[in-house]
Structures are given as C-alpha cells and as structure tokens.
Design an enzyme around this catalytic site. Structure first.
Site, short mmCIF file in Angstrom:
data_model
loop_
_atom_site.label_atom_id
_atom_site.label_comp_id
_atom_site.label_asym_id
_atom_site.label_seq_id
_atom_site.Cartn_x
_atom_site.Cartn_y
_atom_site.Cartn_z
N HIS A 196 -70.90 91.37 51.84
CA HIS A 196 -71.53 92.13 50.76
C HIS A 196 -71.40 91.48 49.40
O HIS A 196 -71.99 91.97 48.43
CB HIS A 196 -70.94 93.55 50.69
N LYS A 384 -72.80 100.16 36.31
CA LYS A 384 -72.32 99.21 37.31
C LYS A 384 -70.81 99.28 37.36
O LYS A 384 -70.16 99.72 36.41
CB LYS A 384 -72.67 97.77 36.89
N ARG A 385 -70.22 98.76 38.42
CA ARG A 385 -68.79 98.44 38.38
C ARG A 385 -68.59 97.42 37.27
O ARG A 385 -69.40 96.52 37.08
CB ARG A 385 -68.39 97.85 39.74
N LYS A 390 -71.42 90.99 36.43
CA LYS A 390 -72.46 92.00 36.17
C LYS A 390 -72.88 92.01 34.70
O LYS A 390 -73.83 92.66 34.32
CB LYS A 390 -71.99 93.38 36.63
N THR A 492 -77.51 98.23 45.01
CA THR A 492 -78.24 99.42 45.46
C THR A 492 -78.59 100.31 44.28
O THR A 492 -79.52 101.11 44.36
CB THR A 492 -77.43 100.23 46.49
N LYS A 496 -81.98 102.66 43.43
CA LYS A 496 -81.97 104.07 43.03
C LYS A 496 -82.80 104.28 41.76
O LYS A 496 -83.54 105.26 41.64
CB LYS A 496 -80.53 104.54 42.82
#
Length: 654
Positions: A196, A384-385, A390, A492, A496
């Site tokens: 992942h 986000k985390r 990121k 993901t 969404k």
C-alpha cells in the site's frame, strides 16, 4: 492513546471465550530427534490468552452477514498471589501487565525499543490467534488439512500481518506433523500480498536480536525461509551478491517483512496502475525480473454507500431522481447522469446542495472550535495523514505566498478562500508535529490580520476522524492531492472527494492519474513534475540555487526564519527551512521537491480560483463531471478485481 473498546460493552460484540487460544512469547527452542523424525519443543515461554470477539458486518441488501473477529489479550495468570504476599507487588501484576498491554494501545509510538517490541507483540499476537482459529475451524469442517489451499486464501495488507506466514508454517509443522516442504508449499499457495505504500518506514524491518528473543521459533522458520529464498535468487543472480543481499529476508541484523512477503506470496499487487509500475521497476525490481507473473495492479476503491448515500444525502437523492436503477448496487450507473452537466437547472440544484453542505460544516466548526467560516468562500481542502510526502508544507508555503501578495495588492483576491487542513501525526513523528505547529502559526497570522478579512482564512480541523470527514468532504470545492509524484501509492481520499463532486488539484501521482483519465484533465488541475521527470531532476537538484535565483520563492521561504511566522522560540521553523535548503542526516535537501513544484502549484491554484470566480456554473460542470466518472473507484469493483484476478473465485453479484 488507550484503546477502551471493551470498557463500556457493545451489543454487537459477541465474546467467544470457548474459542480462546494461547499465544506464546520468549522462551527457548529444544530440538528432539524421535523415531518419527525431528520434533520441536518450545519451552519456558510467556503465555497470553487471545479471546475472540465477533462483530457482524451487515452488507447492503444481503441476507448473510460477514463476521469481523477482534482479539483481546489477557493474562493466563491474572494475579500472582504468592508474590503479592511476599511483598513483590510488581511481580504480582507482571503477567497481567505484559498481556493486557498488547490490546490496550493502538499504534504505540515506535521511536524507541520498547515501543517497537510492543508493536511486534501486537502483530504476532493477532497473526497467531487468527491462524490458530483458522486451522481449528478448517479441521472442524473439513477434517483434512491437506485441503486448506482449496478453501482458504489470505491477503496480506501491508506487512503488519506478514507473521501469519511463518506462524502457519509453525502450526503445520510443530502441531500438525507436516514436513517442511509440505508446509512451505501450502503457504506459497495460500498467501498474497498487497503493498500500500513505498515509504521506507512502512517497509517494516525488525531488529534481529529483539525478534529472536521475543519469537524464537518464528525466527528459526524465517531463517530457513531466507536460506531457501537466497538459494533460488543465486540461480538468477549468481554473480550479484549485493543484489541478493538487498533482496534477502534477513540482512544488516534486520528481519525485512516486505522481502518476506515477496519471497512467499503467490501474487503481489500495487493499488494503482502507477504504483504497480513503481513496484516492478524500483521497489521489487529484482523479484519482478524473475517472477513477472506475480505482479499486477488493482486500483483501490471506496464505498458509495457510505461516502455518498450516508455522507451526502442531498446529492444522493438528486442523483436518484435521474438514474434508472440502484446506483448503490451498480457503480456503472453513474455515467447515466453525465448529460445533465449541461443542464443549468440541474447544476443549480447541485450548487444548492454543495452550499448546504458548506453551511453544515461551517456550523460544525463554529460549535466545536469557535471558528466562523464563510460558506460563500472557496473551500480549499487538504485532509490527509500528516506526512512530509503528502506535502502539507507545500500548502503552507502557498498560503504565505498568497498572504504576501494580498499585502501588496488587496484587489488580487476577488473571491474569498478558506484553506482547510485536517490531519493527524504519528506520535513519534517530530517533523510532522513541526508542520502542524507551522499551520497553526500561519492560521494565527492570517486570521488576525484585518487585511485578510474577506480574502483568505486558514482552518486546522481538530481531532479529524471519519465522522468529521463525512461533513468536510461533501463541503469541499477543491480537493488537494499534492504528494510528490511517485510517492502516493493510490489514495482513497481523492476518490471520496471526486464522488462528492469536487475537482482534484494535484500531482500526477497514485490514483490521481486514473481520476484524470476518467474525468478528463480539463475538469481537474494537474501540476508539478512527473515521476519520469523527477528521476532526472533529482540527480542534480540544488534547492539553494533555486532559492537564490527565484525572489518569489526566497521571500516565501524567508518567513520561516525572519519572524514573520512565529515558532515561539523553539527553532522548529528554522529546522524546516534548513531541511528544504540543506537537508538532514536522513534526507537530501528538499527530498520531496516542494520548492521545485511551488511555482507550478501556485499557477494551478490561481487557475482553479479564477475558474471558480469567473463562472460558478462552469466550475459546477467540472465538479459534476468528476462525480459522474467516479464509478470506477467503487470498492465493489476493487473487490471484484481481487476475486477474479487473485483469489480465483466468482464474485457474488449484488
């Protein structure tokens, strides 16, 4: 944080004490040769009881629920009364403390040895309990364990459950009298691996000495697996000892869980097309060259039942008016509504729903955090985390850029913008916490400046969770998906947002690539260097030279050290500055190419804001196009792909 999931009880959790199993840690391994061959005996171990709790999972319009099995860790000897009477109180509680810590803390900090050991205990506890439960059930139903591969398939999601593989071998050999070759062959048929993320910290490696002490029998089995695997590699890479050493399961005094998965699993998949290509060409290149048939891509998905029908009921009911059939059962029906993007009345209905969602979120943030936001502003959302790749820091730099621009020319912003961050950082991730501190400092600077009133606002959402996401995502106008190209496996959250009628402002990374392919680049805002470009750029990239030649970037970056944004004297922002310009002991300068992508990012943001301001109707059409093409990203499609491509079972039609 302490996990209190059993404290208050739950009517849907059914305790199954009769199915409890023992999990063993530490101890010694004794080898005994008998007339039937070698027998392994694990002695002097610490025992933890794994007690199962079953939770029914009800599907959409299905007659048979699935079962989620949770495990609680308990001590076999809850209280040492003899030690207590002797006044040795710590020892009296030692067994209970050892056991119950395993299921008490979710994601313990692993920046110290005790935290790492607790995580390893957790992973083995869950893997062992599950494998033992599976074997017991199979024997009860089918009697013969030789048929196990015909009835069982196990998907390893990331490396956390990877210990299930050597644990199953242990059970088969030590408890069920299977030979090595039989057990090894069975495991290679049953297990598959989904990677992942390509982040190195997610490629779990355990200290070899710690591992050997805590799990002595599993360590023996992994050593044998490693020897067998390296022998196979040497056939293909006979003169490349360094490559074999890199691919080995054990090396540099570490147990490498990703390499264990690659060595044993039958199929290995990435979670987007781009991610799978990176696995093949970079991360597991050596394995792919030998076993190309193992590798494939299965793009992640989300459930429309939660992220549309539950989270955005207004939009769901609007779609139902125009679609023939049940879109919650058939994701392919979404494209039926595409023609309505040119219907002005329809788009007005959509805009009204979006505005109501923004009002709902504004009400929530006012009640929870006392912050008033303008529902008429552009909701520019980055949830986000919190992680460097990121690039929440990139968004911070952009906000500073806009802030400086407004100070010089207040008329440059005609439509107000609310920049929303929602994120959590891992407990031991110091850099992530520095970035959160920076976001709050920028929030204070911007929101208290009267020159920014009616122009821009910054909001950091506290305690971000699924329930908050169900309000925030339907309210967003712009979805920020700005990871450095080649670092996000899929994402993901991007799906969404797309489902809820939000344009993507992002890099050509992860599933962003497929989102753009489905909905069209003209309906989204793509910026930044791509994977193939970065491979060339990073060889000679010098961020200091870039800063010295670009006064705009220099002005933005200097705010981290000239007091414009305050870190309260901690030096955190100075550390961020030098991480970008000079690097750190574990990173080259600007490792995630923030400064290199900054100008392209600013241009994309200005274009998105301009399009929104110039024609709300045209912007609504872009949003609607994204929603119409979101069907591909249904988890129903994802699970169907796993069923057909990996598990080789015929998926049930809803």
């Amino acid at each position: 944080m302490e996990d209190d999931w059993l404290r208050d009880g739950n009517v849907w959790e059914i305790e199954r004490p009769e199915l409890s199993v023992e999990v063993h840690f530490n101890g010694t391994i004794q080898e005994n040769w008998t007339e039937n061959g070698l027998k392994i005996e694990h002695k002097d171990y610490n025992t933890v009881i794994a007690v199962p709790y079953d939770v029914p999972i009800i599907g959409y319009k299905t007659k048979t629920p699935a079962t989620l099995r949770l495990w609680s860790a308990r001590s076999k000897r809850r209280f040492d009364f003899h030690s207590f009477n002797e006044g040795i109180y710590d020892k009296a509680m030692a067994d209970q403390t050892f056991a119950e810590a395993i299921s008490k803390v979710l994601y313990p900090s692993d920046d110290h040895m005790q935290g790492k050991m607790l995580r390893l205990k957790q992973f083995y506890f869950l893997a062992s309990a599950t494998m033992q439960s599976m074997i017991k059930r199979h024997k009860a139903v089918f009697d013969d364990l030789n048929s196990l591969p015909e009835h069982v398939v196990i998907q390893i999601n990331e490396t956390h459950p990877a210990l299930a593989m050597p644990e199953l071998m242990r059970i088969l050999m030590d408890e069920e009298d299977f030979g090595w070759d039989e057990a090894y062959g069975m495991v290679k048929k049953i297990f598959h691996y989904t990677n992942h993320t390509i982040m190195s910290e997610a490629m779990e490696c355990w200290d070899e000495n710690m591992f050997r002490l805590l799990l002595p029998r599993i360590y023996q089995i992994i050593c044998a697996i490693n020897e067998k695997y390296c022998q196979k590699l040497s056939v293909y890479y006979s003169k490349e000892e360094e490559k074999i050493a890199q691919m080995a399961v054990i090396g540099n005094n570490e147990i490498r869980m990703a390499n264990l998965c690659v060595a044993l699993c039958r199929r290995i998949n990435g979670v987007s097309n781009l991610h799978a290509d990176i696995l093949k060409t970079r991360i597991f290149k050596g394995s792919y060259q030998i076993f190309p048939q193992k590798y494939l891509a299965i793009t992640n998905g989300i459930t429309h039942r939660r992220w549309l029908a539950l989270a955005n009921q207004g939009l769901y009911h609007l779609v139902r008016e125009y679609v023939k059939g049940d879109i919650l059962k058939d994701y392919r029906l979404f494209e039926q509504i595409l023609p309505y993007k040119d219907d002005k009345e329809f788009c007005k209905k959509y805009e009204k729903i979006k505005r109501n969602n923004k009002i709902r979120f504004a009400k929530y943030i006012k009640e929870k955090q006392g912050i008033e936001v303008n529902p008429e502003s552009i909701f520019d959302v980055h949830c986000k985390r919190l992680h460097e790749y990121k690039r929440q820091l990139l968004k911070c730099l952009h906000i500073i850029y806009i802030y400086q621009k407004i100070k010089k020319n207040p008329a440059c912003i005609t439509t107000p913008i609310t920049f929303i961050f929602a994120a959590k950082a891992a407990p031991g991730y110091a850099r992530a916490k520095e970035i959160i501190r920076l976001i709050h400092s920028i929030q204070e600077m911007v929101n208290k400046d009267p020159d920014m009133d009616g122009k821009i606002q910054v909001v950091f959402v506290e305690n971000y969770c699924v329930s908050v996401a169900e309000m925030l995502i339907p309210a967003a106008d712009i979805s920020e998906q700005i990871s450095t190209a080649g670092t996000e496996a899929s994402g993901t959250g991007n799906m969404k947002f797309m489902l809820n009628g939000t344009v993507t402002l992002g890099t050509y990374d992860g599933a962003n690539v497929e989102i753009v392919q489905e909905a069209g680049e003209s309906n989204n805002y793509i910026f930044g260097a791509r994977v193939e470009e970065l491979e060339k750029i990073m060889k000679d990239y010098d961020p200091r030279k870039l800063v010295s030649k670009n006064p705009k970037i220099k002005r933005v970056l200097d705010t981290l050290i000239d007091g414009t944004v305050s870190d309260g004297g901690t030096g955190d922002f100075k550390e961020l500055y030098f991480a970008l310009t000079d690097g750190a002991s574990w990173h080259v300068p600007d490792h995630y190419y923030l400064l290199g992508d900054l100008e392209s990012y600013v241009e994309a943001k200005l274009k998105a804001n301009s399009d929104y301001a110039n024609s709300r109707l045209d912007f609504a059409r872009k949003c609607w196009a994204n929603m119409c093409f979101s069907g591909k990203f249904s988890s129903d499609r994802t699970i169907s792909d796993y069923a057909k491509e990996i598990w080789k079972i015929e998926p049930v039609q809803l």
